[in-house]
Motif scaffolding. Structure first.
Motif, PDB file in Angstrom:
ATOM      1  N   THR A 126       0.845  -1.186   0.000  1.00  0.00           N
ATOM      2  CA  THR A 126       0.000   0.000   0.000  1.00  0.00           C
ATOM      3  C   THR A 126       0.888   1.247   0.000  1.00  0.00           C
ATOM      4  O   THR A 126       1.733   1.414   0.875  1.00  0.00           O
ATOM      5  N   GLU A 127       0.707   2.105  -0.996  1.00  0.00           N
ATOM      6  CA  GLU A 127       1.565   3.277  -1.150  1.00  0.00           C
ATOM      7  C   GLU A 127       0.730   4.553  -1.220  1.00  0.00           C
ATOM      8  O   GLU A 127      -0.387   4.557  -1.752  1.00  0.00           O
ATOM      9  N   ASP A 128       1.284   5.628  -0.699  1.00  0.00           N
ATOM     10  CA  ASP A 128       0.627   6.927  -0.782  1.00  0.00           C
ATOM     11  C   ASP A 128       0.738   7.457  -2.204  1.00  0.00           C
ATOM     12  O   ASP A 128       1.807   7.413  -2.818  1.00  0.00           O
ATOM     13  N   LEU A 129      -0.356   7.982  -2.715  1.00  0.00           N
ATOM     14  CA  LEU A 129      -0.340   8.543  -4.062  1.00  0.00           C
ATOM     15  C   LEU A 129       0.626   9.722  -4.141  1.00  0.00           C
ATOM     16  O   LEU A 129       1.307   9.922  -5.160  1.00  0.00           O
ATOM     17  N   SER A 130       0.727  10.489  -3.075  1.00  0.00           N
ATOM     18  CA  SER A 130       1.641  11.636  -3.062  1.00  0.00           C
ATOM     19  C   SER A 130       3.093  11.192  -3.178  1.00  0.00           C
ATOM     20  O   SER A 130       3.903  11.846  -3.840  1.00  0.00           O
ATOM     21  N   THR A 131       3.436  10.047  -2.551  1.00  0.00           N
ATOM     22  CA  THR A 131       4.804   9.516  -2.636  1.00  0.00           C
ATOM     23  C   THR A 131       5.119   9.061  -4.054  1.00  0.00           C
ATOM     24  O   THR A 131       6.211   9.292  -4.572  1.00  0.00           O
ATOM     25  N   ILE A 132       4.147   8.422  -4.689  1.00  0.00           N
ATOM     26  CA  ILE A 132       4.337   7.951  -6.063  1.00  0.00           C
ATOM     27  C   ILE A 132       4.568   9.137  -6.998  1.00  0.00           C
ATOM     28  O   ILE A 132       5.475   9.116  -7.841  1.00  0.00           O
ATOM     29  N   ALA A 133       3.760  10.182  -6.836  1.00  0.00           N
ATOM     30  CA  ALA A 133       3.913  11.368  -7.677  1.00  0.00           C
ATOM     31  C   ALA A 133       5.267  12.039  -7.439  1.00  0.00           C
ATOM     32  O   ALA A 133       5.939  12.470  -8.375  1.00  0.00           O
ATOM     33  N   TYR A 134       5.670  12.103  -6.177  1.00  0.00           N
ATOM     34  CA  TYR A 134       6.953  12.712  -5.835  1.00  0.00           C
ATOM     35  C   TYR A 134       8.114  11.919  -6.419  1.00  0.00           C
ATOM     36  O   TYR A 134       9.077  12.480  -6.948  1.00  0.00           O
ATOM     37  N   LEU A 135       8.013  10.603  -6.342  1.00  0.00           N
ATOM     38  CA  LEU A 135       9.069   9.730  -6.853  1.00  0.00           C
ATOM     39  C   LEU A 135       9.316   9.967  -8.335  1.00  0.00           C
ATOM     40  O   LEU A 135      10.449   9.982  -8.805  1.00  0.00           O
ATOM     41  N   HIS A 136       8.236  10.183  -9.085  1.00  0.00           N
ATOM     42  CA  HIS A 136       8.355  10.334 -10.538  1.00  0.00           C
ATOM     43  C   HIS A 136       8.309  11.789 -10.993  1.00  0.00           C
ATOM     44  O   HIS A 136       8.284  12.061 -12.192  1.00  0.00           O
ATOM     45  N   LYS A 137       8.266  12.703 -10.022  1.00  0.00           N
ATOM     46  CA  LYS A 137       8.269  14.137 -10.318  1.00  0.00           C
ATOM     47  C   LYS A 137       7.149  14.526 -11.275  1.00  0.00           C
ATOM     48  O   LYS A 137       7.374  15.202 -12.299  1.00  0.00           O
ATOM     49  N   ILE A 138       5.954  14.090 -10.967  1.00  0.00           N
ATOM     50  CA  ILE A 138       4.790  14.454 -11.766  1.00  0.00           C
ATOM     51  C   ILE A 138       3.681  14.901 -10.818  1.00  0.00           C
ATOM     52  O   ILE A 138       3.665  14.520  -9.641  1.00  0.00           O
ATOM     53  N   PRO A 139       2.727  15.685 -11.293  1.00  0.00           N
ATOM     54  CA  PRO A 139       1.629  16.144 -10.432  1.00  0.00           C
ATOM     55  C   PRO A 139       0.705  14.985 -10.034  1.00  0.00           C
ATOM     56  O   PRO A 139       0.479  14.061 -10.825  1.00  0.00           O
ATOM     57  N   ILE A 140       0.192  15.068  -8.826  1.00  0.00           N
ATOM     58  CA  ILE A 140      -0.762  14.040  -8.377  1.00  0.00           C
ATOM     59  C   ILE A 140      -1.962  13.995  -9.309  1.00  0.00           C
ATOM     60  O   ILE A 140      -2.474  12.918  -9.641  1.00  0.00           O
ATOM     61  N   GLU A 141      -2.433  15.157  -9.745  1.00  0.00           N
ATOM     62  CA  GLU A 141      -3.614  15.218 -10.613  1.00  0.00           C
ATOM     63  C   GLU A 141      -3.389  14.474 -11.918  1.00  0.00           C
ATOM     64  O   GLU A 141      -4.317  13.910 -12.493  1.00  0.00           O
ATOM     65  N   GLN A 142      -2.144  14.468 -12.381  1.00  0.00           N
ATOM     66  CA  GLN A 142      -1.835  13.739 -13.617  1.00  0.00           C
ATOM     67  C   GLN A 142      -2.041  12.246 -13.428  1.00  0.00           C
ATOM     68  O   GLN A 142      -2.607  11.574 -14.291  1.00  0.00           O
ATOM     69  N   VAL A 143      -1.605  11.718 -12.293  1.00  0.00           N
ATOM     70  CA  VAL A 143      -1.801  10.299 -12.000  1.00  0.00           C
ATOM     71  C   VAL A 143      -3.283   9.988 -11.850  1.00  0.00           C
ATOM     72  O   VAL A 143      -3.771   8.971 -12.353  1.00  0.00           O
ATOM     73  N   LYS A 144      -4.010  10.848 -11.164  1.00  0.00           N
ATOM     74  CA  LYS A 144      -5.448  10.643 -10.973  1.00  0.00           C
ATOM     75  C   LYS A 144      -6.184  10.622 -12.303  1.00  0.00           C
ATOM     76  O   LYS A 144      -7.027   9.748 -12.559  1.00  0.00           O
ATOM     77  N   THR A 145      -5.847  11.564 -13.182  1.00  0.00           N
ATOM     78  CA  THR A 145      -6.545  11.674 -14.461  1.00  0.00           C
ATOM     79  C   THR A 145      -6.256  10.483 -15.368  1.00  0.00           C
ATOM     80  O   THR A 145      -7.167   9.891 -15.955  1.00  0.00           O
ATOM     81  N   LEU A 146      -4.983  10.119 -15.482  1.00  0.00           N
ATOM     82  CA  LEU A 146      -4.608   9.020 -16.378  1.00  0.00           C
ATOM     83  C   LEU A 146      -5.175   7.677 -15.929  1.00  0.00           C
ATOM     84  O   LEU A 146      -5.425   6.799 -16.747  1.00  0.00           O
TER      85      LEU A 146
END
Length: 286
Positions: A164-184
């Motif tokens: 189980t991973e935090d979405l914010s950590t995933i976005a930070y790791l890949h240097k992309i906005p959280i909203e981008q991950v949510k939308t895709l």
């Protein structure tokens, strides 16, 4: 690769721990069974598990304490296992996505130490909830590497969770906005992502297969998985498999062996060296 295995014992069920290639440990009432590894004797096993040689010989109906018994199933009295664990080691329960290499890295202990104290090999399989012995002093340490962030931000289209991973950590790791991950991924504002979920990080790109020696690698399929990078690949006979790289250690892994991951290995051929150099050291335009 791990899977859930349940075995009936009498009138109730317990979780069984099964190693398909090298060793299995099955706890039943007051005893445990192991498969002796290379160089094992009853004398050696009795010292390792803190059980008397006499009791070990009696339990296994054997009378030669120094005979090499590699491959034989040996019964270890439970009192010996308890003493072995309590006095010498810590324990770790396998979770989804674990590998022996990952466990050793996350706990900052030698992989060889884990193999030795658990009677395992590098290509041994792990099963969900399996108990792994760790040296005293082992401490779980999970850090986001700056090196991984740099590589992931340039070369990874997907992220696969190991726990189980935090979405914010995933976005930070890949240097992309959280909203981008949510939308895709059509996510409805989740805070945490469950294990074994593959998330899209960037918009689709045309398939890009690159030839390395006798292999073809889908360059648009690279997936970040707990510090490693995985991509779909094909042999010259068009057999599909998965190839993994670890840039920090400069090693490779693959699923050519009956679809199971092998042990990590260092590059040997020219194209393997080139692959690691191209992926880990070069910049690519998607």
């Amino acid at each position: 690769m791990i899977k859930n295995i349940k075995a009936p014992i009498g009138l109730f069920y317990i979780n069984s721990i099964i190693f398909l290639l090298s060793i299995f440990t099955l706890k039943v009432n007051s005893e445990t069974k192991i498969v002796a590894k290379s160089g094992d004797t009853l004398l050696k096993i009795s010292k390792q598990y803190g059980v008397t040689l006499k009791e070990l010989m009696y339990k296994n109906n054997l009378n030669d304490a120094t005979k090499i018994i590699e491959g034989e199933v040996i019964i270890i009295p439970h009192t010996g296992i308890d003493k072995y664990i309590k006095n010498e080691h810590l324990t770790y329960k396998v979770i989804e996505g674990d590998t022996l290499y990952k466990i050793s890295r996350d706990h900052n202990v030698s992989l060889n130490d884990i193999l030795s104290m658990n009677n395992l090999r590098k290509d041994s399989y792990l099963n969900l909830n399996q108990i792994i012995l760790l040296p005293k002093g082992a401490k779980y340490k999970k850090e986001i590497s700056i090196e991984n962030i740099k590589v992931a931000s340039k070369k990874v289209f997907y992220h696969k969770t190991t726990k189980t991973e935090d979405l914010s950590t995933i976005a930070y790791l890949h240097k992309i906005p959280i909203e981008q991950v949510k939308t895709l991924n059509k996510l409805n504002d989740p805070i945490k992502i469950k294990p074994n979920i593959k998330l899209r990080l960037r918009k689709d790109k045309p398939l890009k297969w690159i030839k390395y020696g006798s292999l073809m690698i889908n360059w648009s399929d690279w997936t970040y998985f707990d510090g490693n990078y995985i991509a779909q690949s094909k042999t010259k006979k068009n057999k599909t498999f998965y190839l993994a790289l670890n840039c920090k250690k400069r090693v490779l892994n693959n699923t050519l062996n009956n679809s199971y991951w092998t042990s990590w290995y260092f590059p040997e051929t020219e194209f393997e060296f080139k692959l690691i150099n191209d992926f880990c050291d070069q910049d690519f335009n998607f």
